[in-house]
Each structure stands twice: as C-alpha cells, then as structure tokens.
Enzyme design. Structure first.
Site, mmCIF file in Angstrom:
data_model
loop_
_atom_site.group_PDB
_atom_site.id
_atom_site.type_symbol
_atom_site.label_atom_id
_atom_site.label_comp_id
_atom_site.label_asym_id
_atom_site.label_seq_id
_atom_site.Cartn_x
_atom_site.Cartn_y
_atom_site.Cartn_z
ATOM 1 N N ASP A 1 52.438 82.601 25.478
ATOM 2 C CA ASP A 1 53.432 81.338 25.564
ATOM 3 C C ASP A 1 52.951 81.208 23.465
ATOM 4 O O ASP A 1 51.953 81.122 23.434
ATOM 5 C CB ASP A 1 52.951 80.143 26.607
ATOM 6 C CG ASP A 1 53.838 79.266 26.129
ATOM 7 O OD1 ASP A 1 55.268 79.059 25.211
ATOM 8 O OD2 ASP A 1 53.536 78.412 25.673
ATOM 9 N N ASP B 1 49.897 77.550 28.930
ATOM 10 C CA ASP B 1 49.548 75.926 29.214
ATOM 11 C C ASP B 1 49.691 75.782 30.594
ATOM 12 O O ASP B 1 48.829 74.776 31.144
ATOM 13 C CB ASP B 1 49.813 75.156 28.283
ATOM 14 C CG ASP B 1 51.602 74.985 28.918
ATOM 15 O OD1 ASP B 1 52.238 75.387 29.325
ATOM 16 O OD2 ASP B 1 52.704 74.266 27.855
ATOM 17 N N ASP C 1 54.669 77.185 32.073
ATOM 18 C CA ASP C 1 55.114 79.030 32.231
ATOM 19 C C ASP C 1 54.530 78.734 32.914
ATOM 20 O O ASP C 1 54.104 80.747 33.414
ATOM 21 C CB ASP C 1 53.395 79.207 31.174
ATOM 22 C CG ASP C 1 53.768 78.912 29.514
ATOM 23 O OD1 ASP C 1 55.108 79.441 29.308
ATOM 24 O OD2 ASP C 1 53.339 78.543 28.828
#
Length: 641
Positions: free
Chosen positions: A338, A537, A541
């Site tokens: 990410d 995180d 996600d």
C-alpha cells in the site's frame, strides 16, 4: 517472643518457596544428571562387586532419569490413542534390561533425559521474551484524584483516569499525554533502541520507560486491552500454533512408530531363522534397531527452530501470528505495498488550493474541514490541519455524513449536499474543466488532488503531497536483491502513482485501486508469482491483507494492525520486512538441515546395525547425540544473525 518465632518461620517458608520456584524449571535436567551419576556409580561397582548392586544402581537410574519422559509418553499415548517416540525409548530400555544390558539401557535413558531437558530449555528460552515483557509492566500506578496523588493497582485503572509518571518510571497503561513533554524508551514494544520524543497529545504505551520528564497521561484503554497485553497474547498464541511442517511430522510420528515396532517384532525372529543368528544376538539387534530407528531427532527438527525464530522476531519488534506464517514468509516471490503510510510517511500536506471565483476561501475551508473532520483518512486529517493553519478555528457539525471507501465523502451541511473526493466521484467532466492547466501541472508533480463540489458545481480543488520515507528506497532495493518483485497498490491517479513509484524504486505500480480492486490485484499477482505478501496499514487494506499468502501490517502498534495481519511490524520500518523474510529463510534452512541430518543418521545407524557393526552403547550415543545436535542447531535462531 512467640511473634518473632512466627515471623522467622514465615521467612523460612518464603525462602523455601523461592528456592523451589528456582529449581522447578531445572528438575528435568537435575534428574538426568542424577541418573548419570548413578550410571557412573553402577559402572564402577560392576568392576569390583557383584552385579546385584550395580544393577540396582542402574535400575535407580532408569526410574529417576526416565520418569518425566515415561510419564509424558504414557499420558500422550492415552490422550491421543497413538504411540510416540517416548514409548519407543521406554520399550528399548526395558528390552535392554531384559537381555542383561542394564548399563546400555541406563545410558539410553540418561541421554534421552538430557535431550529432553535440552528441548525443554529451548522452549523456556524461546518464551523468555514473553516473561521478560510481563516483568516490565508495573503493578501499581500513581493516580491523580482531585489534585491528590494515590497509589493504586494497575488492574483497577479505568478509562479517563489521570496518571502521574515520573522520570525513570515505566508507563502503567496506554494513554495520551495531557501535561508535560518527555522522551520515551519504546524498545519493549517496538524493538527500537532510540528514545522517541513525546509531547502534549502524543500516544504512549504501557511497559515503556519515561526517561527525562514528569508527565500526566489520560488512560485510554483498560489494562487487559493495552498494546502491551496484546503483544504478549500474540506471541503466546504464535508459539502454540504449529507450522504445516510440524503438523506433518506429528502425523507422521504415530504411523512411523507403529512401523518401527512391527519391524522390530519381525527382527526378533527372522534373522534367527533366515541368517542363523543366536536368539540373544537376534534380540540384541532388535533392541538396537528399536533405539536407532526412533525418530526423536526428526520430531525435534522443527518445533525448537520455530519457537526460537518467533522469539527472535518478538525481541526485534516483529510479531508472527503463528509458525505457518513464519514458514510461508520465506517462500514469497512478490510483495505488494500500500502506498500511504507504508512507502510514504502517511502524513500528506496540502500544497495547493484552487477556489472557484466568487467564493469566500475561509468559509469554504470551514465547510470542507468540518466534513473531513468526520474521517480518519490521512488525506482528510491533512485537510483539517491545513484549514486550522489558515485560521479556521471553529468547525460545524454536518447534518448527514456518508463515507464511501475508496472514493470520498458525501455530506449535507446547512441543507446543501457536498461531495468531497476523487474527480470520478464529484463528476469527471466538471473536474476536468476546473482550472485544467493548473491541475495538469500539479498532477505532473505527483500530487494527489481532492475536489469539493456543492449544488452549484466544483467549489475547490486541494492538492496534497505525501513524502516517500527515507528508508523506502533502501528497503525496496534490498528486497530486489533477494529476488522479490515489488509492486505498489494505490488509489491515486496514474500520474501521481507513476511519480511515487519512481521515487520508491518499486518494479511496478497499479493506480486507482479501490479496497475491493486491491483484492483482485492481489489474486492476479498470486496467479503470476505463486506466493505473495501484502503490506498495509490494516484499515482499508484489510481485505487485501487477508487475501495475500502473508499479510504484513505496518501499524506502529495500532489495534487494527494487530488484529488484521499475519505478521505485525511494531514500527513503520520497511527494512524490518527484509529482516523478517531473512529470519524465515534462516528458519526454513535450519529445519531442512535438521531433517536431512536426522534422517541420514537413522539410515546409517540402521544399516550399521544390520551388518552387526554397531553395538548398543554407540547406537544410543549416535541416536540421542543427533537429537541434541538438532536442538542445538535450532537454538542458533535465537541469535540476531
């Protein structure tokens, strides 16, 4: 006088309890050593006196040295209704005594007891990090009530309590600083050796050390839900969860033991009739086979290594949620990252603001910030900070808020509908016509654009920029050198994603990803590369983290990170990913070494016994010695490198 005697007696009892507590973890080793002393005494006696006394000493060595393992073997056999290696050793020792080889049987028990004590030591050593963590949490806290200080048990603390923490003291509970500034040693939580500066509003964690300033903190979590307690629970859970290799070995053990017993039973008769061996020689060779064919070393090949690796990781702020994830991490061929908060610092700043002609900037910023204040997204928080910097001190409460993940926010303020988010969300054509030349120039710089639209059209465009972490390039380069493909997943536009990907040095990027499309991209990546890890995180996600073969949370100790991923890095420190992978590879390599070595030793010893080269004492030493070597090899994983 009587009172002093009572106090003396109590002191002696406490001292006795303390002594027993110290001795208890080492009882298995002590029993093994006593067994060894009895064997030595029996051997000396057998050279000078009749065999009755020496055999009695050997029998005593059997009982003292073998009691713990015999009890364990019998209990497991009854519980699982299956035979195990402990039972093989019991049968072999009894068989040796039956044919008159008391010394050899006693030596077998002695070395088996030593290897068992060493395995117990390995497990206790691997749990040392947990116990040391437990010792770090204070039992009492200094609570401030109506200006008065009172010492109370940590277990009695409640959310909202105000605590005073003096320099040099450990913080008793998770909370936020509401008075004072200081530096905190967070090594117990994150593995980071350098102290961290904390000021008003900063979050602090139980078990960390307040170094140089008196602070008052407001408790934000009950004692059983602190980050500190969750780490302990995580590591304990990981140590009880078995890897696929360990599960296979344990399933294999029951079948293997039965096969060995069947072959030994045949060995007691077939060589006598087929090869003309004497009954004594036949039975003797069968007992040696029972010893050397036992899979003790094979069974000990995996669990000590796994526990050692999990403990090593915990010591350095890398938490594995189980042996399966630790094992799988070493096999990954690609990592998807990410962007926000992982490759970048996750704290973007507003760099440009374009406002529609005729609109009052501060009024507009107040409305936008009031809406964005209802979200915890990094971009929303950055916009609120920007508005406050521009003098917007009062925020209003929206009439209605609807957060649309991956797109933006829909809100109603003063009976007017507002859309804040991506160009596609507010209206692509209208967004494209809003200061097109300026926006094009801004996007070319890799900045993220957020549009605000009301009932009359696009009201403003805010450009934000997130900075790539300093350690990102080094970490990504290290992963490339390890042969791992790096991919960035982001919700940003193609132009922004391209700029950030170039700065971060990742191999490829996929832009304009919604939470659900990240899952699809992870599935595609798995089809391309086989085994894939996802780093995020732990909030938007979460679906992608769950889809990947291994989910890695970069959470700096957030609750969501602890609950979502398979591996948790307690600091947003990308190089720790490479450390975790190297640790996994080391563990897998050591497990392979152990398995190959233990099988090779079994094959060599069985062949030597069949050709009548091997005697029982050497068979015992070879078999149990290989078990000890395998465990010692696993203990190497407790070292950093």
């Amino acid at each position: 006088m009587e009172e002093s005697k009572v106090l003396l007696r109590k002191a002696e009892e406490n001292q006795s309890v303390t002594l027993m507590e110290r001795i208890k973890p080492h009882l298995e080793l002590i029993a093994a050593l006593i067994s060894g002393v009895l064997i030595l005494a029996g051997w000396i006696v057998s050279r000078n006196i009749t065999g009755v006394l020496s055999n009695s000493l050997f029998l005593l060595a059997f009982v003292i040295g073998g009691f713990a393992k015999a009890k364990e073997g019998i209990e497991e056999t009854i519980a699982n209704k299956d035979l195990n290696v402990e039972m093989l050793m019991i049968f072999a020792a009894i068989g040796s005594a039956i044919i008159g080889y008391w010394a050899e049987g006693a030596i077998l028990i002695f070395i088996f007891a030593v290897s068992g004590a060493l395995e117990t030591y390995t497990m206790s050593k691997s749990q040392k990090e947990i116990y040391s963590l437990m010792d770090l949490q204070p039992e009492n806290a200094l609570r401030i009530v109506d200006g008065r200080e009172e010492q109370v048990p940590v277990s009695s603390l409640e959310i909202g309590d105000i605590l005073l923490v003096k320099p040099g003291e450990r913080i008793p509970s998770d909370g936020i600083i509401n008075k004072g500034t200081t530096t905190i040693d967070e090594a117990a939580i994150s593995g980071e050796s350098l102290p961290v500066t904390k000021e008003l509003g900063s979050e602090v964690f139980a078990g960390t050390v307040n170094i140089n300033g008196a602070i008052a903190i407001e408790v934000t979590k009950p004692n059983n839900e602190t980050l500190f307690q969750k780490i302990i629970q995580l590591v304990q859970s990981a140590q009880s969860e078995k890897s696929p290799s360990q599960q296979f070995i344990e399933r294999f053990e029951g079948t293997y033991v039965k096969v060995v017993l069947l072959v030994v039973l045949l060995m007691m008769f077939i060589p006598h009739f087929a090869l003309g061996w004497s009954w004594t020689a036949t039975f003797y060779r069968a007992m040696i086979l029972l010893v050397v064919a036992s899979p003790c070393a094979l069974v000990a090949s995996i669990m000590p290594a796994t526990l050692s690796a999990i403990s090593n990781g915990a010591k350095h702020g890398i938490l594995f949620k189980g042996g399966v994830h630790l094992e799988n991490l070493g096999h990954i061929r690609a990592i998807a990252f990410d962007k926000t908060g992982t490759l970048t610092k996750g704290k973007p700043q507003v760099t440009n603001a374009l406002v529609r002609e005729g609109m009052e900037t501060n009024d507009l910023l107040q409305t936008i910030a009031s809406i964005e204040n209802q979200s915890n997204h990094p971009l929303a928080m950055a916009i609120v900070r920007y508005a406050r910097e521009k003098g917007v001190n009062t925020l209003i409460s929206p009439d209605h808020i609807e957060d649309i993940p991956g797109w933006g926010i829909k809100a109603i303020v003063n009976k007017e509908e507002w859309l804040i988010g991506k160009a596609d969300f507010v209206g692509l054509e209208e967004a494209a016509a809003f200061y097109p030349e300026d926006v094009q120039q801004i996007e070319a710089q890799g900045k993220t654009t957020v549009y605000a639209r009301n009932s009359t059209g696009i009201a403003a465009m805010l450009a934000l920029q997130d900075i790539v972490r300093e350690e990102t390039k080094t970490a990504v380069q290290t992963l490339k050198e390890m042969g791992i493909r790096t991919i960035m997943l982001t919700g940003d536009s193609q132009k922004t994603a391209k700029v950030i990907a170039g700065e971060a040095l990742v191999d490829e990027y996929i832009a304009e990803c919604l939470p659900e499309t990240k899952v699809d991209e992870i599935k595609k990546t798995i089809n391309r590369y086989g085994s894939v890890a996802m780093v995020g995180d732990g909030i938007n996600d979460a679906p992608a983290l769950a889809t990947a073969n291994v989910g890695i949370a970069m959470g700096e100790g957030t609750d969501v990170a602890l609950e979502t991923a398979d591996v948790v890095l307690m600091k947003n420190d990308l190089p720790r990913i490479a450390e975790a992978i190297l640790l996994s590879k080391r563990m897998n390599r050591i497990v392979k070494q152990n398995v190959f070595f233990s099988i090779s030793v079994i094959v060599v010893l069985i062949a030597s016994n069949f050709f009548q080269i091997l005697n029982l004492p050497y068979g015992v030493i070879g078999h149990e010695g290989s078990t000890i070597l395998v465990i010692l090899n696993s203990l190497r994983l407790l070292r950093s490198r």
